[in-house]
Each structure stands twice: as C-alpha cells, then as structure tokens.
Scaffold this active site. Structure first.
Site, short mmCIF file in Angstrom:
data_model
loop_
_atom_site.label_atom_id
_atom_site.label_comp_id
_atom_site.label_asym_id
_atom_site.label_seq_id
_atom_site.Cartn_x
_atom_site.Cartn_y
_atom_site.Cartn_z
N GLY A 10 0.82 -1.21 0.00
CA GLY A 10 0.00 0.00 0.00
C GLY A 10 0.85 1.26 0.00
O GLY A 10 0.57 2.22 0.72
N ALA A 83 -1.22 -1.86 3.69
CA ALA A 83 -2.40 -1.74 2.81
C ALA A 83 -3.63 -2.29 3.50
O ALA A 83 -3.61 -3.40 4.04
CB ALA A 83 -2.16 -2.49 1.51
N TYR A 155 -15.52 -0.67 9.81
CA TYR A 155 -14.08 -0.46 9.59
C TYR A 155 -13.32 -1.02 10.80
O TYR A 155 -12.29 -1.69 10.65
CB TYR A 155 -13.75 1.03 9.38
CG TYR A 155 -12.27 1.31 9.51
CD1 TYR A 155 -11.37 0.85 8.53
CD2 TYR A 155 -11.75 1.98 10.62
CE1 TYR A 155 -9.99 1.06 8.67
CE2 TYR A 155 -10.38 2.19 10.75
CZ TYR A 155 -9.51 1.73 9.78
OH TYR A 155 -8.15 1.93 9.91
N LYS A 159 -10.45 -4.08 10.95
CA LYS A 159 -9.10 -4.01 11.52
C LYS A 159 -8.91 -5.05 12.62
O LYS A 159 -7.85 -5.66 12.74
CB LYS A 159 -8.81 -2.60 12.08
CG LYS A 159 -8.73 -1.52 11.02
CD LYS A 159 -7.72 -1.80 9.91
CE LYS A 159 -6.28 -1.68 10.34
NZ LYS A 159 -5.35 -1.96 9.21
P1 NDP Z 1 -4.72 5.18 3.04
O1 NDP Z 1 -6.17 5.10 2.68
O2 NDP Z 1 -3.98 6.41 2.70
O3 NDP Z 1 -3.94 3.93 2.47
C1 NDP Z 1 -4.53 2.70 2.32
C2 NDP Z 1 -3.66 1.91 1.36
O4 NDP Z 1 -4.22 0.60 1.19
C3 NDP Z 1 -3.59 2.53 -0.04
O5 NDP Z 1 -2.29 2.40 -0.54
C4 NDP Z 1 -4.55 1.66 -0.83
O6 NDP Z 1 -4.26 1.60 -2.22
C5 NDP Z 1 -4.28 0.32 -0.19
N1 NDP Z 1 -5.35 -0.62 -0.50
C6 NDP Z 1 -6.65 -0.56 -0.18
N2 NDP Z 1 -7.32 -1.62 -0.70
C7 NDP Z 1 -6.39 -2.36 -1.38
C8 NDP Z 1 -6.44 -3.56 -2.15
N3 NDP Z 1 -7.59 -4.22 -2.33
N4 NDP Z 1 -5.30 -4.04 -2.67
C9 NDP Z 1 -4.12 -3.38 -2.49
N5 NDP Z 1 -4.01 -2.24 -1.80
C10 NDP Z 1 -5.14 -1.73 -1.25
O7 NDP Z 1 -4.69 4.92 4.60
P2 NDP Z 1 -3.61 5.13 5.72
O8 NDP Z 1 -2.26 5.39 5.21
O9 NDP Z 1 -4.20 6.06 6.67
O10 NDP Z 1 -3.66 3.69 6.36
C11 NDP Z 1 -2.61 2.76 6.24
C12 NDP Z 1 -2.85 1.70 7.27
O11 NDP Z 1 -2.90 2.30 8.56
C13 NDP Z 1 -4.18 0.97 7.09
O12 NDP Z 1 -3.98 -0.39 7.45
C14 NDP Z 1 -5.08 1.64 8.12
O13 NDP Z 1 -6.12 0.80 8.55
C15 NDP Z 1 -4.09 1.91 9.23
N6 NDP Z 1 -4.45 2.97 10.17
C16 NDP Z 1 -4.67 4.25 9.74
C17 NDP Z 1 -5.00 5.23 10.67
C18 NDP Z 1 -5.23 6.65 10.27
O14 NDP Z 1 -5.70 7.43 11.12
N7 NDP Z 1 -4.91 7.09 9.06
C19 NDP Z 1 -5.15 4.91 12.10
C20 NDP Z 1 -4.86 3.54 12.42
C21 NDP Z 1 -4.53 2.62 11.49
P3 NDP Z 1 -4.87 2.68 -3.25
O15 NDP Z 1 -3.99 3.90 -3.13
O16 NDP Z 1 -4.77 2.01 -4.55
O17 NDP Z 1 -6.28 2.96 -2.81
#
Ligand code: NDP
Length: 343
Positions: A10, A83, A155, A159
């Site tokens: 991701g 991701a 969501y 997680k």
């Molecule tokens: P983003 O939405 O910015 O990033 C999510 C990433 O996951 C993107 O790169 C997206 O790709 C990828 N993704 C989603 N679905 C798929 C798929 N089917 N196949 C491959 N890649 C996929 O979120 P964050 O950076 O905020 O989150 C990153 C991680 O941190 C996640 O696991 C999230 O749950 C966790 N998190 C985030 C928090 C926050 O406050 N932001 C808090 C706690 C945890 P694409 O760009 O193509 O959509």
C-alpha cells in the site's frame, strides 16, 4: 549500517509514503506494492523522494488476489504490511472492508512465509482493533475490540479481524519470521500523496462547516511521521515484540477548534455552537440516525465517551518520542491548503 531492503504494501497510502520517505532518507532500499502502478507513478512527490530514483522499486499487487505479493516480498528482510481500506463509508462491508483487511493480511503473510529472506513483518493495525466504544478506562496493549461487527463500526471490525487473523496465522503456521503490530489512533499530518486521508478529513470537516456544532468527541492523535518512524523502530529493534499502541495525546473537539481558530482564514467555517455536554451527546446520538451508516455507527459509539490510553510500551521498548500534536495540526492545515483540500 548496511543498506537493507524493505517491502511496504500500500505504498500509495498516507502512512506508507512517509515510511518510504524515511527509509530512503537513511539510505535503505524500498520495494512498494501498489494496486495501481499508474497511480503510484502519477504521484510526482512520491516518485521524486530523495533516493527514490535508484532505491525505490514499485510492484503491482492486490490484497484480494491470492499469491499476489510473492514478488513484492522476495529477497526482502522486513515487510511493512500497511495496505488496508480505510474508510467509514462502504457499500458492502464484507466485500469492501473486511475481505481486503483479513484475506489481504493472510495473503501477505503467506507470501512472507514462502520467502525465506523475511525475518520480520510489521503490521499496521489500529486502535480500532483495541476498542470499539471507549468507556473511560485506560486502554493498553492487552485490550481487544470484541464488539464491532459488519453492522456496527465495520471499519473497526475489519481491523480487528485483520489483526486477529495475523496472530492466528503466526500461531498456526509458525513461519520463519516474527510479527510486530503497531496500533495507531488518529493519524494526522502533512501528506506525500494527493488524496485526502480519512483521518485528516476531520480537520477539513472542522474548518468547512461540516460539523454542525462542537460535539463531545475526542481522539488520540498522532503525527503520521511518528507512526512511520514507529514501524522503522519496530523493524530495527530485535527485541520488539507484540502490539504497540501509538498515540501522542487525547485532543477533544473543543481543543481542536481552539487550536484551529487562529489558523482559520476568512471563509473557513468553524463550528460555533457547542453541544459538548451530556445532553448534547444524548441528542447527538439520535441525530446520528440521519447520517450515513458508517458515520452514524461511529457517533453512537463515540459521542460523550473519552478515549484514554497508556502508550508507555512503545516509548519504553522501542524508544518512540512523539511530536507535539498542536504543531502537527498547524502543519496539517498548511499542507491541506497546499493540496487544495482546503480553500
Ligand atoms: P490510506 O487510505 O492512505 O492507504 C490505504 C492503502 O491501502 C492505499 O495504498 C490503498 O491503495 C491500499 N489498498 C486498499 N485496498 C487495497 C487492495 N484491495 N489491494 C491493495 N491495496 C489496497 O490509509 P492510511 O495510510 O491512513 O492507512 C494505512 C494503514 O494504517 C491501514 O492499514 C489503516 O487501517 C491503518 N491505520 C490508519 C490510521 C489513520 O488514522 N490514518 C489509524 C490507524 C490505522 P490505493 O492507493 O490504490 O487505494
């Protein structure tokens, strides 16, 4: 230290891009797995990170395609599995949130188990796997979210199911790597990617009149650069073990509005009415029924409830020191204006 190769799933994500930036900055090599090469290559800021030209490689992979991550983790020592879909809105909670979180995590771990080079996986879980409805108790790494479901904070369910599946995989398969998990709370900060992250969206909503009033909500906030660094510290420290809660400070909506007030420009619309008392929250929970299901569920379980947490473990064991989130909020607002998410 010699140059090491890290894989990040991701890479186009908010946190992942910062992790890549920090690894490249210290001279390591990064292989990013993305579901769209075009999207990654179209992000000029990501592609022009210092060191990216000769030490950043990008590979296509999808969480829902079995075997998809084999190439991404081949020859890699440490994998950051970041991701996962992060959204409060969805059409089909199982298909859009839970499957990519759970099956995706298992796909990535299975690929790592087949690659003898992999020694550690650092999984980005969430406080959503720790609690679904804060009740004022001080949360620690021992807490698990046991209440979310496909209809209640899906969501959060995705997680917690994703992280549970990861620990169960470790127990069952006993692979040649160990697993360390980072559980961040609300991650905010400047972005290296053009999309508006769901967590930074709270700041946009606060400044653009989306919140009808100052509500009794609060968040454990943490800077995105600290979350990225937490993954790197967890990768570097052989003694890192188990889960690590990651949040700098509890910030209430009232505090957020106070911090945003001097940063607001003419035309911004900060809420002025206040309903951050018990009756306001009581009424707010009814008003939640008029909202889309994701937001409604969140409001019913969070309005009027304080999130308390002890994040001593991450500081003691891997040495993370938090930035001041007030400064982070100011930098986030400036960055949101630069990306045109705010006027
Ligand atoms: P983003 O939405 O910015 O990033 C999510 C990433 O996951 C993107 O790169 C997206 O790709 C990828 N993704 C989603 N679905 C798929 C798929 N089917 N196949 C491959 N890649 C996929 O979120 P964050 O950076 O905020 O989150 C990153 C991680 O941190 C996640 O696991 C999230 O749950 C966790 N998190 C985030 C928090 C926050 O406050 N932001 C808090 C706690 C945890 P694409 O760009 O193509 O959509």
């Amino acid at each position: 230290m010699t140059e090491r190769l890290f894989a990040i799933t991701g890479l186009t994500g908010f946190i992942a891009a910062h992790a890549a930036a920090q690894l490249l900055a210290r001279g390591d090599r990064v292989r990013g797995a993305v579901r769209s090469l075009a999207k990654a290559e179209g992000n000029a800021r990501l592609m022009s990170l210092p060191g990216a030209a000769d030490r950043l490689e990008i590979i296509e992979a999808d969480l829902l395609t079995e075997g998809s991550y084999g190439k991404a983790v081949a020859g890699v020592e440490t994998v950051f599995h970041m991701a996962s879909p992060y959204s409060l809105e969805y059409k089909d909670a199982q298909r859009d949130l839970v499957d990519p979180a759970m099956k995706g995590t298992l796909n990535v771990l299975a690929a790592c188990a087949r690659s003898p080079s992999v020694k550690r996986v650092v999984l980005t879980s969430s406080m959503a796997a720790v609690t679904d409805e804060p009740d004022g108790r001080v949360l620690t790494e021992a807490d698990w979210n046991t209440r979310s479901s496909l209809t209640r904070n899906p969501y959060y369910f995705s997680k917690s199911e994703g992280e549970r599946a990861a620990w169960a995989f470790m127990e069952r398969e006993k692979p040649g790597f160990d697993l360390v998990v980072i559980n961040p709370f609300l991650v905010i900060g400047p972005s290296l990617t053009p999309g508006l992250n769901t967590s930074n969206q709270i700041i946009v909503e606060a400044l653009t009149g989306v919140f009808p009033a100052i509500m009794q909500l609060n968040w454990g906030m943490v800077d995105v650069r600290d979350v990225a660094l937490a993954h790197i510290l967890a990768a570097d420290n052989p003694a890192a073990k188990g889960r690590y809660l990651c949040a700098a400070e509890n910030i209430s909506m009232r505090q957020l509005i106070d911090i945003l007030t001097p940063l607001a420009k003419p035309g911004d619309k900060l809420p002025t009415r206040a309903i951050d008392f018990w009756l306001g929250s009581f009424i707010g929970r009814f008003f939640a029924f008029t909202q889309p299901p994701g937001a409604a569920s969140y409001m019913r379980t969070h309005l009027g409830r304080r999130v308390n947490f002890d994040t001593g473990k991450i500081q003691r064991e891997i040495g993370l020191r938090y930035r001041d989130v007030r400064q982070t909020i100011a930098e986030t607002v400036a960055d949101l204006r630069e990306w045109k998410h705010l006027p």
